[in-house]
Design a protein around this motif. Structure first.
Motif, short mmCIF file in Angstrom:
data_model
loop_
_atom_site.label_atom_id
_atom_site.label_comp_id
_atom_site.label_asym_id
_atom_site.label_seq_id
_atom_site.Cartn_x
_atom_site.Cartn_y
_atom_site.Cartn_z
N ALA A 19 0.83 -1.20 0.00
CA ALA A 19 0.00 0.00 0.00
C ALA A 19 0.86 1.25 0.00
CB ALA A 19 -0.92 0.00 1.22
N ASP A 20 0.40 2.28 -0.71
CA ASP A 20 1.05 3.58 -0.63
C ASP A 20 0.80 4.20 0.74
OD1 ASP A 20 1.89 3.40 -3.28
OD2 ASP A 20 0.02 4.31 -4.03
N LYS A 21 1.64 5.13 1.12
CA LYS A 21 1.40 5.86 2.35
C LYS A 21 0.52 7.08 2.04
CE LYS A 21 5.33 4.29 5.05
NZ LYS A 21 6.46 4.66 5.93
N PRO A 22 -0.38 7.42 2.95
CA PRO A 22 -1.24 8.58 2.71
C PRO A 22 -0.44 9.87 2.52
CG PRO A 22 -2.01 7.31 4.60
CD PRO A 22 -0.66 6.78 4.24
N ALA A 23 -0.99 10.80 1.78
CA ALA A 23 -0.32 12.08 1.55
C ALA A 23 -0.13 12.84 2.85
CB ALA A 23 -1.11 12.91 0.54
N ASN A 24 -1.02 12.60 3.81
CA ASN A 24 -0.95 13.32 5.09
C ASN A 24 -0.30 12.44 6.17
OD1 ASN A 24 -2.90 11.41 5.58
ND2 ASN A 24 -4.59 12.85 5.79
N GLU A 25 0.64 11.61 5.79
CA GLU A 25 1.18 10.60 6.69
C GLU A 25 1.75 11.17 7.98
OE1 GLU A 25 2.60 6.64 7.89
OE2 GLU A 25 0.89 7.57 6.89
N GLU A 26 2.51 12.25 7.92
CA GLU A 26 3.11 12.80 9.13
C GLU A 26 2.03 13.30 10.09
OE1 GLU A 26 6.23 12.86 10.33
OE2 GLU A 26 6.68 11.53 8.67
N ASP A 27 1.03 13.99 9.56
CA ASP A 27 -0.07 14.47 10.41
C ASP A 27 -0.86 13.29 10.97
OD1 ASP A 27 0.61 17.11 10.00
OD2 ASP A 27 -0.72 17.34 8.28
N ARG A 28 -1.03 12.26 10.14
CA ARG A 28 -1.77 11.07 10.59
C ARG A 28 -1.04 10.40 11.76
NH1 ARG A 28 -2.19 5.73 10.36
NH2 ARG A 28 -0.05 5.57 9.63
N LEU A 29 0.26 10.25 11.64
CA LEU A 29 1.03 9.63 12.72
C LEU A 29 1.03 10.49 13.98
CD1 LEU A 29 4.09 8.24 10.71
CD2 LEU A 29 2.26 6.92 11.78
N GLN A 30 1.08 11.80 13.79
CA GLN A 30 1.03 12.69 14.95
C GLN A 30 -0.31 12.54 15.67
OE1 GLN A 30 1.07 17.00 14.25
NE2 GLN A 30 2.43 17.23 15.98
N SER A 31 -1.39 12.43 14.90
CA SER A 31 -2.71 12.24 15.50
C SER A 31 -2.78 10.92 16.25
CB SER A 31 -3.78 12.29 14.41
OG SER A 31 -5.06 12.06 14.94
N LEU A 32 -2.23 9.87 15.65
CA LEU A 32 -2.23 8.56 16.29
C LEU A 32 -1.50 8.59 17.62
CD1 LEU A 32 -2.61 5.47 16.37
CD2 LEU A 32 -0.57 5.27 14.93
N HIS A 33 -0.32 9.17 17.65
CA HIS A 33 0.48 9.14 18.87
C HIS A 33 -0.01 10.16 19.89
CE1 HIS A 33 3.63 6.17 18.03
NE2 HIS A 33 3.32 6.43 16.78
N ALA A 34 -0.67 11.22 19.43
CA ALA A 34 -1.25 12.16 20.38
C ALA A 34 -2.33 11.48 21.23
CB ALA A 34 -1.84 13.36 19.65
N SER A 35 -2.95 10.45 20.67
CA SER A 35 -3.99 9.73 21.40
C SER A 35 -3.42 8.88 22.51
CB SER A 35 -4.77 8.84 20.43
OG SER A 35 -3.97 7.73 20.01
N GLY A 36 -2.14 8.52 22.41
CA GLY A 36 -1.53 7.64 23.40
C GLY A 36 -1.85 6.17 23.18
N LEU A 37 -2.61 5.85 22.14
CA LEU A 37 -3.02 4.47 21.92
C LEU A 37 -1.84 3.52 21.66
CD1 LEU A 37 -6.18 5.11 19.73
CD2 LEU A 37 -6.15 4.11 22.01
#
Length: 321
Positions: free
Chosen positions: A4-22
């Motif tokens: 799969a390709d990585k989303p165009a907003n990958e950095e923001d997506r990862l930041q959102s994921l880790h901001a959740s603490g999940l």
């Protein structure tokens, strides 16, 4: 297997994921209940909630398989986060994209259905998925049920995210800041990029509360938060540690660059004091520390250094009066 390709907003997506603490919290009974429900409803041997991190697939709930971290590039869930509707593969062995995927060669799975799950800000961070060892089809009603379960997952994400936000200012609270800043520091270390941490404490905040009341104090905190949002970049991590204390992690920024940003904030605060018409004024002290991975083993050590420097500034200002 098709990667799969990585989303165009990958950095923001990862930041959102880790901001959740999940990713840091690991598997949770909160989500195990939902995957057990999915397993029973669809009568499948495997039901999972997987988070798609930078390089790995993180099982946040795994019923029917031993939970382990899988490579992202060979995961089906990495395809799911690229689309807005569920990915349904009736027979993995007959699908040219996935016929040699580890899900088949290692786990013996033939059927896969995954629904993307999003954080409250809209970023797709993973997939709620079900799998079977035999090919099968899903009816429209069954697809709708899978989407309903994914919506419940997203509601839980929203609750967890809310727990990491400061309700008064809308900034990250202490816990939320520490999680996101620790992730950002790990990225800076990995990419060999600079980062600086600033610790802010309002001067005379108790006087505002005691003289004009706590409503004025809340107003002052809200104004300060808004000015910081105006002055700092979206990539910078801003948090309220509690009371009248704030912390900012300037990402990809040298000490001189972060200091210039603080000068801009000082100018904005001074301008507000001149034009607001409020009976009280905003003043603050701050301390800065540049991240050095050889000296700072954790976010805590960097915070302590910035905190000490903030108190040095506060003390010198008090002595100068």
């Amino acid at each position: 297997m098709k990667f799969a390709d990585k989303p165009a907003n990958e950095e923001d997506r990862l930041q959102s994921l880790h901001a959740s603490g999940l990713p840091e919290s690991g598997p949770s009974e909160r989500f195990d209940r939902l995957t057990r429900m999915a397993k029973r409803i669809f009568d499948v041997p495997v039901a999972m909630l997987n988070l798609v991190d930078a390089d790995q697939l993180l099982p946040h709930s795994c019923i029917g398989l031993e939970p382990e971290k899988w490579d992202r590039e060979t995961s089906l869930c990495s395809h799911v986060i690229l689309q807005s509707t569920p990915l349904i593969v009736s027979d993995l062995l007959e699908d040219p994209r996935f016929h040699d995927a580890p899900a088949i060669t290692h786990q013996g799975l033939r059927f896969y259905a995954g629904c993307p799950v999003h954080m409250p800000d809209g970023f797709a961070v993973g997939a709620l998925c079900i799998s079977d060892t035999r090919p099968r089809l899903l009816s429209e009603d069954e697809v709708a049920v899978l989407q309903d379960l994914a919506a419940i997952v997203e509601d839980s994400f929203a609750v967890l995210t809310e727990a990491r936000l400061d309700q008064l200012t809308g900034l990250a609270n202490r816990r939320g800041f520490d999680v996101l800043a620790s992730y950002a520091l790990a990225g800076a270390r990995r990419r060999e990029k600079p980062a600086c941490l600033c610790f802010i404490d309002l001067d005379g905040f108790k006087i505002i509360n005691d003289t004009w009341g706590h409503e004025a104090g809340d107003r002052a905190l809200g104004v300060m938060s808004g000015l910081m949002k105006q002055c700092f970049r979206e990539d910078d991590v801003i948090g309220r540690r509690g009371g009248d204390e704030f912390s900012i992690l300037f990402t990809d920024s040298s000490l001189s660059g972060a200091s210039r940003a603080m000068e801009v904030l000082q100018h904005k605060v001074s301008l507000y004091n001149e034009t607001s018409g409020q009976p009280w004024q905003l003043h603050f002290s701050w301390g800065m520390a540049q991240y050095d991975p050889l000296r700072h083993s954790s976010l805590r050590s960097l915070l302590q250094l910035a905190d000490r420097r903030m108190y040095q500034m506060k003390k010198s200002r008090q002595q100068a009066r």
